[in-house]
Structure formats: structure tokens, C-alpha cells
Scaffold this active site. Structure first.
Site, PDB file in Angstrom:
ATOM      1  CE  LYS A 298      -3.943  -1.797   2.562  1.00  0.00           C
ATOM      2  NZ  LYS A 298      -5.126  -1.722   1.802  1.00  0.00           N
ATOM      3  NE  ARG A 372     -10.875  -9.573  -1.929  1.00  0.00           N
ATOM      4  CZ  ARG A 372     -11.196  -8.768  -2.576  1.00  0.00           C
ATOM      5  NH1 ARG A 372     -11.459  -9.125  -3.975  1.00  0.00           N
ATOM      6  NH2 ARG A 372     -11.231  -7.512  -2.545  1.00  0.00           N
TER       7      ARG A 372
HETATM    8  N1  BES Z   1      -7.825  -3.719   4.589  1.00  0.00           N
HETATM    9  C1  BES Z   1      -8.168  -3.212   3.374  1.00  0.00           C
HETATM   10  C2  BES Z   1      -9.541  -2.670   2.925  1.00  0.00           C
HETATM   11  C3  BES Z   1      -9.772  -1.405   3.835  1.00  0.00           C
HETATM   12  C4  BES Z   1      -9.421  -0.273   3.051  1.00  0.00           C
HETATM   13  C5  BES Z   1      -9.881  -1.408   5.111  1.00  0.00           C
HETATM   14  C6  BES Z   1      -9.968   1.092   3.811  1.00  0.00           C
HETATM   15  C7  BES Z   1     -10.109  -0.019   5.710  1.00  0.00           C
HETATM   16  C8  BES Z   1     -10.240   1.062   5.093  1.00  0.00           C
HETATM   17  C9  BES Z   1      -8.124  -4.610   2.342  1.00  0.00           C
HETATM   18  O1  BES Z   1      -7.412  -5.799   2.673  1.00  0.00           O
HETATM   19  C10 BES Z   1      -7.671  -4.094   0.953  1.00  0.00           C
HETATM   20  O2  BES Z   1      -6.702  -3.717   0.921  1.00  0.00           O
HETATM   21  N2  BES Z   1      -8.553  -4.242   0.130  1.00  0.00           N
HETATM   22  C11 BES Z   1      -8.251  -3.882  -1.342  1.00  0.00           C
HETATM   23  C12 BES Z   1      -8.640  -4.747  -2.436  1.00  0.00           C
HETATM   24  C13 BES Z   1      -8.057  -4.451  -3.711  1.00  0.00           C
HETATM   25  C14 BES Z   1      -6.545  -4.830  -3.863  1.00  0.00           C
HETATM   26  C15 BES Z   1      -8.765  -5.572  -4.628  1.00  0.00           C
HETATM   27  C16 BES Z   1      -8.816  -2.430  -1.355  1.00  0.00           C
HETATM   28  O3  BES Z   1      -9.848  -2.287  -1.034  1.00  0.00           O
HETATM   29  O4  BES Z   1      -8.144  -1.539  -1.994  1.00  0.00           O
HETATM   30 ZN    ZN Z   2      -5.313  -5.403   1.995  1.00  0.00          ZN
END
Ligand code: BES
Ligand code: ZN
Ligand code: ZN
Length: 556
Positions: A298, A372
Site C-alpha cells: 500500500k 477474503r
Molecule cells: N484492509 C483493506 C480494506 C480497507 C480499506 C479497510 C480502507 C479499511 C479502510 C483490504 O485488505 C484491501 O486492501 N482491499 C483492497 C482490495 C483490492 C486490492 C482489490 C482495496 O480495497 O483496495
Molecule cells: Zn489488504
């Protein structure tokens, strides 16, 4: 916080502060002009009404939502002060607003260093709030007991502070709350204690989610679950990597393999003697104690917030705490998949193929879609342990925040009856959730060239494709998925709640489990919620698939 109920007339109670809700009873004028406020004190106590008369006639107290007016040394009232709290339009007023008033009173008075106060339960709490007044929601407004419970829940929410590690942290908690209410003292007290249990459970969850990832590792999360279980009499097992391998939890393991910190599989059971065999509710939580994104790392900006990526798991543990104390007559099992998601030489890489416990193969396109993966195995395992109905909670996608912002959680379900039952419980909990679809058409977005599915579905409908992925692992089992990414953390301080973890969806889960036990949760009564499903069928299906995989020599 100690909670008691008093049936004494509010003006006769000696206290540091008497808190009185005020509603605006004005109706919309026919000519479209803004009506003049018509403030109504929510008590018939004449002395309190007399004490407020001047503030009302001067226009200082209008009943506007969250308007706070403090009166010192009120005449004819034994309290040292009276705090009038505005609750907005009378016809809109429900448990949703009442919780906020209680939270705001707590936060206002503890800032003044008060340690105890009396909150007057609204006397006009009859019938339901006007459904027309709420365009989308009708929250509960039934009987004074319900008001008492909501006040206590709201007060606990307001009393929580996240500033654990500030060296000059002062203990400014409210230590005692007395609710002034008229009615059957025994029933009122029972309602107050229910509110306390739910409020404490919510704060227990917030406590876990508030901890930074160096303090809240998967190991610590397991220890905290175990300690709490011991205190409230829950059965709790906490497993490490060996168990993940033994169970062939290839999806869960793939997330944890890049971390120095070991994963933990937390399994809690609430199985009261004499409870019906069916249903068995399975609560499954995402417990990512820190989500860097893994190799699909990230951006640095805002990454610190990913310490709350275990909020779904924390909510399930908190809900189990309340369930153990409230003792509903229904079986509940809880699975939390706790892990870090780290980049390293041992981390999984984009393109890797993982075999889930169910036997399904997953092409991991993006290692940041890790929630997931852990839930895939958590949901499958819950079924294998006998869950007939599944609810998962997870901070799963940024996409749900794009869709719904920070007001509603996303709710997804494959079963109308189950969804309908759950949404009835939401009216009591006051936690806002908005349903999103899981139509089969979306499934195509997860198609992989090499495996049964990919772990991401492309640019559009990200919250839905994440849910579609989970759906692959629940099969025909009635299932509800709560994507709480936007609501598990308050971005700002509000008058009724501090910035930080919110504890959503603890209240909804607890209300729902109680409703199921009472039989209210059953849209089709008899064989449990929704009816018709037998756990064993699912178990066989899942195990067969896993067996096929292991026969073909594909291990973890
Ligand atoms: N933990 C994150 C989602 C999240 C985003 C939680 C903002 C709390 C606040 C999750 O694991 C994630 O990173 N999801 C990705 C999925 C994507 C790679 C398809 C996302 O939402 O960007
Ligand atoms: Zn994630
Ligand atoms: Zn995550």
C-alpha cells in the site's frame, strides 16, 4: 461505569447533574415556512419544567439535535445542575437519537470532571417513530425499558477514550450513571444491565481495535480472546501454524507466510445446555492485525490506519463476550483468522496459486486483497464445525467506502429470509447498513486462466466482487457478509463518540443472536432462521473437494 435505575421523581434526586432530553414538537407549517421550535421537556416533573421555563421562553432551549444547555443551581430541583439535551424533532426521535444524547451527555460532563449524573428517560416513548420522518430507516422506539437500554449503550459509547498511550492521560471517566425512569423497577433494571453488557462488549471490541499492531499481534489477539473467554465462561481454543497446515488452510496461510509473527486461528464456542441443535450461528471475523498490502504494498500515506484491519474479528470476539453474559438459548460458534499481511522474502507474490481449505484454487492477483483469503478458510471451517448460518464481518474493501462512505456498512446476503431477520435486528441496534447485491453475473469478474478464481475482480464493483469471492466458500449456507471498512473507525470526534474505533457491528450481532434465541429472528419459524438447511450436507460437500485436492498431491 456503574449503572442503576431510580424511579424517584427527577427533581427529588440529589446528583451532580440531572440530564433532561428536550424534543422539538413543532410540525411543518403548510406554507412551507420553517416552523417555530416547540421545545418539550421529556419529563412531567413540574419542578424540572418550571426550572426550564425561562430558558425555553428566551429561545435558548429549542430542542435542536445535540443542543446542550447547562443550568446551575436550578430552583426547586435537588440536582446541583440540569443539562438540557436537544433530541431534534419529536416525531423522528428513536433509540438511534437517544443513544447519541446519552453519549453526548457523558462526553460533555466528563470534560467538566463530573463523575456521576442522572439521565431522565424520555416520557413520550410510546409507539414507533413516524416512518415517514425517516426516509430510509425506522429505528426502535418501544417502551421505557428499550429507552433505558439505549441510554446505557450510548453512555458506554461516550465514555470510551482512545488515548491509552498519552503519558498525561487523565482518568476522566464517568463512574456512575443513574437512569430516572417510571415503570416496573425489576424490568427497568434488567434493561439497564442488558445495556451495560452490550455497551461493555462494544468497548471491549474498541479496546482491541484501538491497539497499534506492535501491541496487538495475532498472538496477543488470541491471548485476549482466551482471557476474556475464561472470565465469562466461554470455550476458546487458539491455534497456530501447525493447525493451519493440518486443516489445509492454504488461503489463510498464504497471507501469514510473509510475516515473522505467527498467525492465530481463534475458535470460540457458546453452546448452552439444552439449546436446540439447529440453528448453529457461525460468526467469522477478519483479524488482520496489520495490512501493509504485502508485496502489492500500500502507499505510505494513511497506512497507519491498517492496524484496525482486525476490527471485524474484534467485533466477533466482543459479541461473544456479550452473548456469554446475556445467555440466549442458541448455539454460536466464532472463528477469527488473525494474521499480519507483510511483504518479505517468504511472502506470497502476485500470480501465486493457493489451495483453500475447501479445495478451491485461487490465483492471487493482488496480495492486498488478503481479507477474503483468510475468510475463505474461516467460513469453510465454521461450516465444518457445524455452523448452519454464517455471518462474517470484515474491513474488506476500500470500494465499500467509495460506495457508502462512513455512514453505512455494506451488507450482502445469499438468503432473503436470513437477511430479512437480520435487518429486523438492525432496527434495535441502530447500526446503519445498506444492502449491496451478489448477483451471479458478477462471478465472471473473478474468472482465472489458471485457477478456479482470482482473488480480485478488476476495477469496478470492488465491494461486490469481494463478496462474490466469499460467496464461493459459503455454498448454500445462509450467509450475511458485513463490509465494515468505512464504519469501524470514526475519522473525527463527534459529540457522542471519540475519534477512533467504533465497535460496529457488535450491537447488531448481539441483538440478532438474542432475536434468534427468542424466535423473533425466524422469518419462517420451526427449523430455525430461514429453515430448510442442514449443516451436514455442506460439510460433506466441502470435505469432498478438499479430499480431491489432497489426493492430487496439491498441498499448502
Ligand atoms: N484492509 C483493506 C480494506 C480497507 C480499506 C479497510 C480502507 C479499511 C479502510 C483490504 O485488505 C484491501 O486492501 N482491499 C483492497 C482490495 C483490492 C486490492 C482489490 C482495496 O480495497 O483496495
Ligand atoms: Zn489488504
Ligand atoms: Zn485488509
Amino acid at each position: 461505569m456503574k449503572i442503576t435505575v431510580s424511579t424517584t421523581a427527577p427533581s427529588q434526586i440529589e446528583t451532580e447533574c440531572l440530564v433532561v432530553p428536550v424534543l422539538d414538537a413543532s410540525a411543518a407549517a403548510n406554507n412551507g415556512e420553517k416552523p417555530k421550535p416547540s421545545p418539550q421537556l421529556q419529563t412531567n416533573d413540574k419542578a424540572v419544567n418550571d426550572a426550564a421555563a425561562e430558558l425555553i421562553s428566551s429561545g435558548e432551549v429549542t430542542g435542536k439535535m445535540l443542543e446542550l444547555t447547562l443550568l446551575h443551581k436550578p430552583q426547586g430541583v435537588k440536582a446541583k445542575r440540569v443539562l438540557f439535551v436537544g433530541g431534534g424533532k419529536a416525531k423522528n426521535f428513536s433509540s438511534y437519537e437517544l443513544r447519541k444524547l446519552a453519549g453526548a451527555a457523558v462526553r460533555n460532563l466528563k470534560a467538566k470532571n463530573l463523575k456521576s449524573f442522572v439521565f431522565v428517560a424520555p416520557n413520550s416513548w410510546t409507539g414507533t417513530a413516524d416512518p415517514e420522518a425517516h426516509s430510509t430507516y425506522v429505528f426502535q422506539r418501544e417502551g421505557v425499558e428499550d429507552a433505558v437500554k439505549s441510554i446505557v449503550e450510548g453512555a458506554f459509547v461516550g465514555n470510551f477514550e482512545p488515548n491509552y498511550y498519552q503519558s498525561d492521560r487523565e482518568d476522566k471517566q464517568i463512574q456512575e450513571l443513574i437512569i430516572a425512569a417510571q415503570g416496573d423497577a425489576k424490568a427497568l433494571n434488567a434493561a439497564a444491565q442488558q445495556g451495560r453488557i452490550i455497551g461493555e462488549a462494544q468497548n471491549f471490541t474498541r479496546d482491541l481495535a484501538n491497539e497499534p499492531s506492535n501491541k496487538m499481534t495475532p498472538t496477543v489477539m488470541g491471548e485476549r480472546a482466551k482471557k476474556m473467554s475464561h472470565e465469562v465462561g466461554l470455550h476458546c481454543e487458539v491455534y497456530g501454524p501447525d493447525k493451519l497446515h493440518e486443516l489445509k488452510m492454504g488461503a489463510f496461510w498464504s497471507v501469514s507466510q510473509g510475516s515473522e509473527e505467527e498467525p492465530r486461528l481463534i475458535v470460540m464456542r457458546y453452546e448452552p445446555e439444552g439449546a436446540p441443535q439447529n440453528p448453529v450461528l457461525g460468526l467469522v471475523g477478519k483479524g488482520i492485525t496489520f495490512d501493509t498490502g504485502g508485496i502489492s504494498i500500500k502507499p505510505a500515506d494513511g497506512m497507519e490506519k491498517m492496524k484496525y484491519d482486525m476490527a471485524g474479528g474484534a467485533a466477533m470476539i466482543g459479541a461473544m463476550r456479550a452473548i456469554a453474559q446475556l445467555k440466549p438459548n442458541v448455539r454460536v460458534i466464532c472463528i477469527v483468522c488473525a494474521s499480519e499481511n507483510m511483504p518479505s522474502g517468504t511472502a506470497q507474490k502476485p500470480g501465486d496459486v493457493q489451495i483453500a481449505m475447501s479445495g478451491k484454487s485461487i490465483e492471487v492477483i493482488n496480495t492486498d486483497a488478503e481479507g477474503r483469503l483468510v475468510l475463505a478458510d474461516g467460513l469453510h471451517y465454521a461450516k465444518q464445525l457445524g455452523a448452519t448460518h454464517l455471518i462474517d464481518a470484515a474491513t474488506l474493501t476500500g470500494a465499500v467506502v467509495v460506495a457508502l462512505g462512513m455512514v453505512n456498512a455494506g451488507i450482502f446476503s445469499n438468503d432473503e429470509d436470513f437477511y430479512e431477520s437480520f435487518s429486523q435486528s438492525l432496527k434495535k441496534s441502530g447500526e446503519k447498513m445498506w444492502r449491496l447485491p451478489v448477483d451471479e453475473e458478477y462471478r465472471d469478474m473473478l474468472k482465472s486462466n489458471i485457477a478456479d478464481m482470482m482473488n480480485v475482480g478488476g476495477r469496478w464493483g470492488g465491494a461486490v466482487t469481494a463478496a462474490m469471492f466469499l460467496k464461493e466458500f459459503v455454498g448454500d449456507t445462509p450467509w450475511i457478509h458485513l463490509d465494515i471498512a468505512g464504519v469501524a473507525w470514526m475519522e473525527d470526534n463527534k459529540p457522542w463518540i471519540a475519534k477512533g474505533p467504533s465497535g460496529v457491528p457488535v450491537r447488531s450481532l448481539v441483538e440478532f443472536v438474542q432475536d434468534v434465541a427468542r424466535g423473533d429472528g425466524s422469518a419462517t419459524s420451526g427449523s430455525g432462521i430461514g429453515g430448510g438447511f442442514t449443516a451436514n450436507q455442506q460439510q460433506v460437500k466441502g470435505t469432498e473437494a478438499a479430499q480431491k485436492r489432497s489426493d492430487s498431491g496439491v498441498g499448502l
